[in-house]
Each structure stands twice: as structure tokens, then as C-alpha cells.
Design a protein around this motif. Structure first.
Motif, PDB file in Angstrom:
ATOM      1  N   ASP A 110     -59.987 -53.417-123.844  1.00 56.87           N
ATOM      2  CA  ASP A 110     -60.666 -54.302-124.803  1.00 56.87           C
ATOM      3  C   ASP A 110     -62.131 -54.497-124.414  1.00 56.87           C
ATOM      4  OD1 ASP A 110     -60.204 -55.707-122.472  1.00 56.87           O
ATOM      5  OD2 ASP A 110     -59.437 -57.507-123.434  1.00 56.87           O
ATOM      6  N   GLY A 111     -62.740 -53.478-123.825  1.00 64.35           N
ATOM      7  CA  GLY A 111     -64.150 -53.604-123.415  1.00 64.35           C
ATOM      8  C   GLY A 111     -64.240 -53.978-121.949  1.00 64.35           C
ATOM      9  N   GLU A 112     -65.395 -53.651-121.364  1.00 66.58           N
ATOM     10  CA  GLU A 112     -65.530 -53.845-119.914  1.00 66.58           C
ATOM     11  C   GLU A 112     -66.302 -55.105-119.586  1.00 66.58           C
ATOM     12  OE1 GLU A 112     -68.988 -53.243-118.694  1.00 66.58           O
ATOM     13  OE2 GLU A 112     -69.552 -52.783-120.764  1.00 66.58           O
ATOM     14  N   ASP A 113     -66.046 -55.663-118.417  1.00 71.05           N
ATOM     15  CA  ASP A 113     -67.009 -56.518-117.723  1.00 71.05           C
ATOM     16  C   ASP A 113     -66.663 -56.497-116.242  1.00 71.05           C
ATOM     17  OD1 ASP A 113     -65.348 -58.779-117.011  1.00 71.05           O
ATOM     18  OD2 ASP A 113     -65.800 -59.772-118.912  1.00 71.05           O
ATOM     19  N   LEU A 114     -67.552 -57.029-115.437  1.00 69.64           N
ATOM     20  CA  LEU A 114     -67.371 -56.950-113.991  1.00 69.64           C
ATOM     21  C   LEU A 114     -66.087 -57.657-113.542  1.00 69.64           C
ATOM     22  CD1 LEU A 114     -68.407 -56.187-111.174  1.00 69.64           C
ATOM     23  CD2 LEU A 114     -69.977 -58.130-111.288  1.00 69.64           C
ATOM     24  N   GLY A 115     -65.781 -58.805-114.156  1.00 66.22           N
ATOM     25  CA  GLY A 115     -64.575 -59.549-113.777  1.00 66.22           C
ATOM     26  C   GLY A 115     -63.310 -58.733-114.017  1.00 66.22           C
ATOM     27  N   LYS A 116     -63.223 -58.092-115.169  1.00 61.61           N
ATOM     28  CA  LYS A 116     -62.043 -57.280-115.494  1.00 61.61           C
ATOM     29  C   LYS A 116     -61.897 -56.129-114.494  1.00 61.61           C
ATOM     30  CE  LYS A 116     -62.578 -57.999-120.497  1.00 61.61           C
ATOM     31  NZ  LYS A 116     -62.873 -57.337-121.796  1.00 61.61           N
ATOM     32  N   GLN A 117     -63.033 -55.505-114.163  1.00 61.50           N
ATOM     33  CA  GLN A 117     -62.976 -54.329-113.297  1.00 61.50           C
ATOM     34  C   GLN A 117     -62.602 -54.712-111.861  1.00 61.50           C
ATOM     35  OE1 GLN A 117     -63.023 -51.454-114.667  1.00 61.50           O
ATOM     36  NE2 GLN A 117     -62.906 -50.202-112.828  1.00 61.50           N
ATOM     37  N   VAL A 118     -63.150 -55.820-111.369  1.00 58.26           N
ATOM     38  CA  VAL A 118     -62.781 -56.226-110.003  1.00 58.26           C
ATOM     39  C   VAL A 118     -61.298 -56.593-109.964  1.00 58.26           C
ATOM     40  CG1 VAL A 118     -63.273 -57.736-108.046  1.00 58.26           C
ATOM     41  CG2 VAL A 118     -65.088 -57.145-109.561  1.00 58.26           C
ATOM     42  N   SER A 119     -60.803 -57.232-111.021  1.00 59.51           N
ATOM     43  CA  SER A 119     -59.372 -57.559-111.049  1.00 59.51           C
ATOM     44  C   SER A 119     -58.525 -56.293-110.952  1.00 59.51           C
ATOM     45  CB  SER A 119     -59.014 -58.305-112.350  1.00 59.51           C
ATOM     46  OG  SER A 119     -59.083 -59.692-112.159  1.00 59.51           O
ATOM     47  N   ALA A 120     -58.900 -55.287-111.724  1.00 54.03           N
ATOM     48  CA  ALA A 120     -58.136 -54.039-111.722  1.00 54.03           C
ATOM     49  C   ALA A 120     -58.176 -53.386-110.341  1.00 54.03           C
ATOM     50  CB  ALA A 120     -58.714 -53.091-112.773  1.00 54.03           C
ATOM     51  N   VAL A 121     -59.357 -53.346-109.741  1.00 58.03           N
ATOM     52  CA  VAL A 121     -59.491 -52.742-108.404  1.00 58.03           C
ATOM     53  C   VAL A 121     -58.594 -53.492-107.416  1.00 58.03           C
ATOM     54  CG1 VAL A 121     -61.095 -52.384-106.473  1.00 58.03           C
ATOM     55  CG2 VAL A 121     -61.812 -51.808-108.801  1.00 58.03           C
ATOM     56  N   ASN A 122     -58.608 -54.814-107.497  1.00 55.27           N
ATOM     57  CA  ASN A 122     -57.775 -55.601-106.582  1.00 55.27           C
ATOM     58  C   ASN A 122     -56.285 -55.308-106.757  1.00 55.27           C
ATOM     59  OD1 ASN A 122     -59.150 -57.344-104.715  1.00 55.27           O
ATOM     60  ND2 ASN A 122     -59.981 -58.460-106.453  1.00 55.27           N
ATOM     61  N   LYS A 154     -77.114 -59.620-113.438  1.00 55.54           N
ATOM     62  CA  LYS A 154     -77.291 -60.565-114.551  1.00 55.54           C
ATOM     63  C   LYS A 154     -76.181 -61.609-114.577  1.00 55.54           C
ATOM     64  CE  LYS A 154     -79.696 -57.390-117.683  1.00 55.54           C
ATOM     65  NZ  LYS A 154     -79.073 -56.038-117.613  1.00 55.54           N
ATOM     66  N   VAL A 155     -75.091 -61.368-113.904  1.00 55.07           N
ATOM     67  CA  VAL A 155     -73.988 -62.346-113.938  1.00 55.07           C
ATOM     68  C   VAL A 155     -73.929 -63.085-112.598  1.00 55.07           C
ATOM     69  CG1 VAL A 155     -72.695 -61.022-115.652  1.00 55.07           C
ATOM     70  CG2 VAL A 155     -72.242 -60.661-113.208  1.00 55.07           C
ATOM     71  N   ASN A 156     -73.068 -64.101-112.547  1.00 53.07           N
ATOM     72  CA  ASN A 156     -73.060 -65.001-111.385  1.00 53.07           C
ATOM     73  C   ASN A 156     -72.932 -64.267-110.048  1.00 53.07           C
ATOM     74  OD1 ASN A 156     -73.276 -67.141-113.083  1.00 53.07           O
ATOM     75  ND2 ASN A 156     -71.116 -67.731-112.976  1.00 53.07           N
ATOM     76  N   TRP A 157     -73.594 -64.854-109.084  1.00 53.44           N
ATOM     77  CA  TRP A 157     -73.709 -64.284-107.745  1.00 53.44           C
ATOM     78  C   TRP A 157     -72.355 -64.073-107.061  1.00 53.44           C
ATOM     79  CZ3 TRP A 157     -74.271 -67.310-102.800  1.00 53.44           C
ATOM     80  CH2 TRP A 157     -74.881 -66.565-101.780  1.00 53.44           C
ATOM     81  N   TRP A 158     -71.423 -64.998-107.316  1.00 53.27           N
ATOM     82  CA  TRP A 158     -70.155 -64.904-106.572  1.00 53.27           C
ATOM     83  C   TRP A 158     -69.340 -63.685-106.940  1.00 53.27           C
ATOM     84  CZ3 TRP A 158     -64.948 -65.451-108.198  1.00 53.27           C
ATOM     85  CH2 TRP A 158     -64.762 -65.889-109.517  1.00 53.27           C
ATOM     86  N   TYR A 159     -69.566 -63.112-108.168  1.00 55.35           N
ATOM     87  CA  TYR A 159     -68.814 -61.891-108.508  1.00 55.35           C
ATOM     88  C   TYR A 159     -69.155 -60.769-107.540  1.00 55.35           C
ATOM     89  CZ  TYR A 159     -68.416 -64.349-112.950  1.00 55.35           C
ATOM     90  OH  TYR A 159     -68.204 -65.288-113.904  1.00 55.35           O
ATOM     91  N   SER A 160     -70.383 -60.756-107.058  1.00 51.56           N
ATOM     92  CA  SER A 160     -70.735 -59.721-106.083  1.00 51.56           C
ATOM     93  C   SER A 160     -70.021 -59.980-104.756  1.00 51.56           C
ATOM     94  CB  SER A 160     -72.252 -59.653-105.885  1.00 51.56           C
ATOM     95  OG  SER A 160     -72.840 -59.008-106.991  1.00 51.56           O
ATOM     96  N   GLY A 161     -69.772 -61.240-104.450  1.00 57.93           N
ATOM     97  CA  GLY A 161     -68.988 -61.563-103.248  1.00 57.93           C
ATOM     98  C   GLY A 161     -67.567 -61.012-103.338  1.00 57.93           C
TER      99      GLY A 161
END
Ligand SMILES: *[C@@H]1O[C@H](CO)[C@@H](O)[C@H](O)[C@H]1NC(C)=O
Ligand SMILES: *[C@@H]1O[C@H](CO)[C@@H](O)[C@H](O)[C@H]1NC(C)=O
Ligand SMILES: *[C@@H]1O[C@H](CO)[C@@H](O)[C@H](O)[C@H]1NC(C)=O
Ligand SMILES: *[C@@H]1O[C@H](CO)[C@@H](O)[C@H](O)[C@H]1NC(C)=O
Ligand SMILES: *[C@@H]1O[C@H](CO)[C@@H](O)[C@H](O)[C@H]1NC(C)=O
Length: 371
Positions: free
Chosen positions: A350-362, A53-60
Motif C-alpha cells: 500500500d505504498g512505502e514509508d520508512l516506518g513500514k520498511q523498518v518494521s518489515a526488516v525487523n 525529512k522524518v523524525n530523528w528516532w526512525y534513524s535510531g
């Protein structure tokens, strides 16, 4: 880092190098695996995307993160998932069919994120299909190097042929220089990456503090020849991707100047009262109102990923402690009981989203890769 070195000599060496506290690598490895498990709860097998549901580049960038994890640890755990993701995304994308398949999209940066992930996939597998697609993607982006305005530079917005910005040009630099380093005897990509860097370095996007603003003002009717810094946001990812490009150019040429310049920008970030208050990386959109979008939340991890790359390339590893402190702060403040992470590393979840989680993983992978 080799998994076999988790204990013993490498730990002793670490504790003598780092004055502050040292967390055992095994604990960081566990935390990283748990953060990736949480990340992968977003994965949708049908579309091959993390949260379609969110922008394609986040999957990149999510793909890049799991590939970087495998490169750092030697694990092959996510190779099948990565191949599945790539195979599905190669189809023409429904929201920009003019772009065709193999990652050609409507903005040059979208293509570049995927192309960089494909180069990592090539490094991990040796399968030249991935290298070939990345080469096609480079050629697609290079078509949008338009010297009619600003004397060069890649535009960001393909349908409108507009906006020379930092992210597209930095990603292009990293992509072209990486291609050179992966292809023995290459001269084409070296030429293009140096051309790109010389343009970028003189474009005005790097400000007097060595920080990089979002992009350039289009030339106006009063002055058609010159483009100027638009003084727009200093996003953390724009301070990061350029470091990756400069490390690759240094690897390509051996010229120390690229690392010296990278270090100025990296130092400017780690010493900035706004970008690193208390030594913890902070996106300026997170000030006061905590109003970053999923975009903004994903940026910090991209910075940390490239800072780690620069840190490794410098003999004195000057950013190890900064990276470790950020990881510790994030782990102890922003994590919830299921290994999801919030967007502000100094503050509670403060709640999840894909951007926050990828940042943490990185950030966790960056810490895991310290040696
Ligand atoms: C190389 O990768 C492509 C794309 O994922 C795949 O179709 C092909 O089977 C792979 N080749 C080998 C030898 O694994
Ligand atoms: C790249 O190649 C062009 C065409 O041969 C040449 O004019 C230019 O000087 C080269 N640039 C660099 C940076 O080597
Ligand atoms: C061009 O210059 C004129 C006169 O100085 C000024 O009023 C106008 O706003 C300028 N146009 C742009 C697009 O900056
Ligand atoms: C970038 O430009 C500055 C200012 O002209 C110059 O001093 C510096 O050497 C350049 N850096 C690189 C790596 O080319
Ligand atoms: C952590 O956050 C995730 C995502 O919002 C949620 O599904 C999970 O239940 C939370 N875990 C705990 C222990 O609160």
C-alpha cells in the motif's frame, strides 16, 4: 544462528519442530538482505540519516535493525555505515540544541532508542566509546525520573516536564538492565532497573488483560497523589519493548518471575482478536481507514524484535510459529517487486514509508534468528 548451519542438521531439526511449512533459511536470508537494500535507499550520507525529512528516532531504529542483522548473521557489512551514522549524530542536534550532543534530545525515548543501538554497536565492536555514550545517555534520562508525581517514573516530554508514558519507561528499563548485563560487577544499573520495573509494574499502565496502554493521566486537583492509566492506545511497540526489558532483568537476576510476566503480555498480544486477527500482528490504527502515520507503521517491527528476544529466552520457544507465520504472510502479501513492504502485512503493498520498511526488516531478522 550461525551461517554455517544454514543447511543440514539444523534444517532437519526445524522441520521436526515446526508442523507447518518451513521456508529454507537461505530464502529468508535473501529476503532480509533485499529488504535492507530497500531500506538503505532512504539513507542520506550527508546527514547520516535514513530519510532526514522524518523524525530523528526512525534513524535510531533503522540503525538498530542493521546492527541486529549483523549480530544475527555474523556479517560486518554495515559496520562502516553504522559508525558514520553514529559519528554524525553525536553533534548537537539543530532542533533541540539545549540537549547537547551524544544523543540528548527533547524527549527521553528519542535518547533511549539511540542508546540501545549504541549498546549493540559496543557488543559488535568492543569499542568502549559506544558504551560510554550509552552510560551518559542513561544518566541524562535518569535525571527525568521525577518522583514528585506518580511516585516515580521517567517523564516523556523534556521541555514541558510532562507525561509519564509507557515507551519512555520501558526503554529506560531495557537500557538500564542491558547496561548492568554488559558491565561486570555493576550494582548501580541493576538497582535502577529493578526500581524502574517495580514502579512500572505497579503504575497502572499494565491493564487487566496484561496489555499496556499509552501512559498515565497526570494527577488532577482532586487527587494529587495517584496517577491512573489513561486508557489510551494499546500500541504494539509498548507490548514489545517491555519484553526486552524483562528478558534483560531475568538475565541479570535469574528470577523466573520476569519471564512469567513477559509471557503474559506476549500471550495477550498473540491471542488478541484486535492485535493479532488471524494470527497476524496488526496495529489498531490500521483498522478500516488504514490511517497509521509513519510512527504507527514502525511499531510492529519493534514488537517482533523483542518478541524474538523473549522467544529465545524461553526454553519452549513458544512464539516461533507466530513469528514465521507473520513473516510468510507479510512476504507473500505486502511485498512489492523491489522488496519494499506495505504497512498491513495481510494486504497488498500500500505504498512505502520508512516506518513500514523498518518494521518489515525487523520481522525478517526475527525470523532469521529463529533456531
Ligand atoms: C571507537 O568509536 C569512536 C566513535 O565512532 C571512533 O571515533 C573511534 O575511532 C573508535 N575507536 C577505535 C579503536 O576503533
Ligand atoms: C537501590 O538503592 C537505594 C539506595 O541505596 C536503596 O534504598 C533501594 O532499596 C535500592 N533498590 C533496589 C531495588 O535494590
Ligand atoms: C474534581 O471533582 C469535581 C467534583 O467531583 C469535578 O466536577 C471536577 O471535574 C474534578 N476535576 C477534575 C480535573 O477531574
Ligand atoms: C507484577 O505485579 C503483579 C501484581 O502485583 C505481581 O503479581 C507480579 O509478580 C509482578 N511481576 C513481577 C515480575 O514483578
Ligand atoms: C516498490 O515500491 C518502491 C517504493 O515506492 C518503488 O520505488 C518501486 O518502483 C516499487 N517496485 C515495483 C516493482 O513496483
Amino acid at each position: 544462528m550461525k551461517l554455517a548451519n544454514l543447511f543440514g542438521a539444523s534444517c532437519l531439526m526445524l522441520s521436526s519442530l515446526v508442523s507447518s511449512l518451513v521456508i529454507p533459511n537461505s530464502a529468508i536470508l535473501d529476503a532480509t538482505k533485499a529488504s535492507i537494500n530497500a531500506l538503505n535507499t532512504y539513507y542520506d550520507t550527508t546527514t547520516g540519516r535514513w530519510n532526514p525529512k522524518v523524525n530523528w528516532w526512525y534513524s535510531g531504529i533503522a540503525l538498530q535493525a542493521i546492527l541486529d542483522y549483523m549480530q544475527t548473521t555474523g556479517s560486518e557489512e554495515y559496520l562502516a555505515m553504522a559508525q558514520h551514522t553514529i559519528d554524525i549524530q553525536r553533534a548537537p542536534i539543530d532542533w533541540y540544541p539545549q540537549g547537547g550532543g551524544d544523543f540528548r534530545a527533547d524527549s527521553t525515548d528519542d535518547t533511549a532508542w539511540w542508546a540501545l543501538a549504541l549498546l549493540r554497536m559496543y557488543e559488535l565492536t568492543g569499542n568502549s566509546t559506544y558504551l560510554d555514550i550509552a552510560k551518559e545517555d542513561e544518566a541524562y534520562i535518569w535525571k527525568y525520573w521525577l518522583p514528585e508525581t506518580c511516585k516515580g517514573g521517567v517523564i516523556w516530554n523534556i521541555p514541558d516536564l510532562k507525561y509519564k508514558n509507557a515507551i519512555s519507561n520501558e526503554l529506560y528499563l531495557e537500557l538500564a538492565a542491558s547496561l548492568h548485563n554488559l558491565i561486570p560487577g555493576d550494582t548501580l544499573y541493576l538497582n535502577r532497573s529493578i526500581t524502574q520495573w517495580e514502579w512500572f509494574n505497579g503504575s497502572g499502565m499494565i491493564n487487566s488483560q496484561y496489555l499496556i496502554n499509552d501512559g498515565l493521566l497526570e494527577p488532577d486537583a482532586n487527587d494529587s497523589s495517584v496517577c491512573r492509566n489513561n486508557n489510551a492506545d494499546v500500541w504494539t511497540y509498548n507490548q514489545g519493548v517491555v519484553l526486552g526489558g524483562l528478558v534483560e532483568l531475568h538475565r541479570a537476576t535469574g528470577a523466573q518471575g520476569y519471564l512469567d510476566t513477559a509471557r503474559k503480555t506476549a500471550d495477550a498480544v498473540v491471542n488478541s482478536a484486535t492485535l493479532s486477527p488471524g494470527g497476524i500482528l496488526t496495529e489498531t490504527c490500521a483498522g478500516g481507514s488504514d490511517s497509521c502515520s509513519i510512527n504507527g507503521w514502525s511499531f510492529k517491527g519493534i514488537f517482533m524484535n523483542r518478541l524474538a528476544k523473549l522467544n529465545k529466552a524461553l526454553a519452549d520457544n513458544p512464539y516461533s510459529e507466530y513469528i514465521r507465520n507473520n513473516e510468510q504472510t507479510m512476504y507473500s502479501n505486502a511485498r512489492n517487486g523491489s522488496d519494499f513492504y506495505g504497512g498491513i502485512w495481510q494486504k497488498p503493498f500500500d505504498g512505502e514509508d520508512l516506518g513500514k520498511q523498518v518494521s518489515a526488516v525487523n520481522l525478517l531478522i526475527a525470523t532469521l534468528g529463529l533456531s
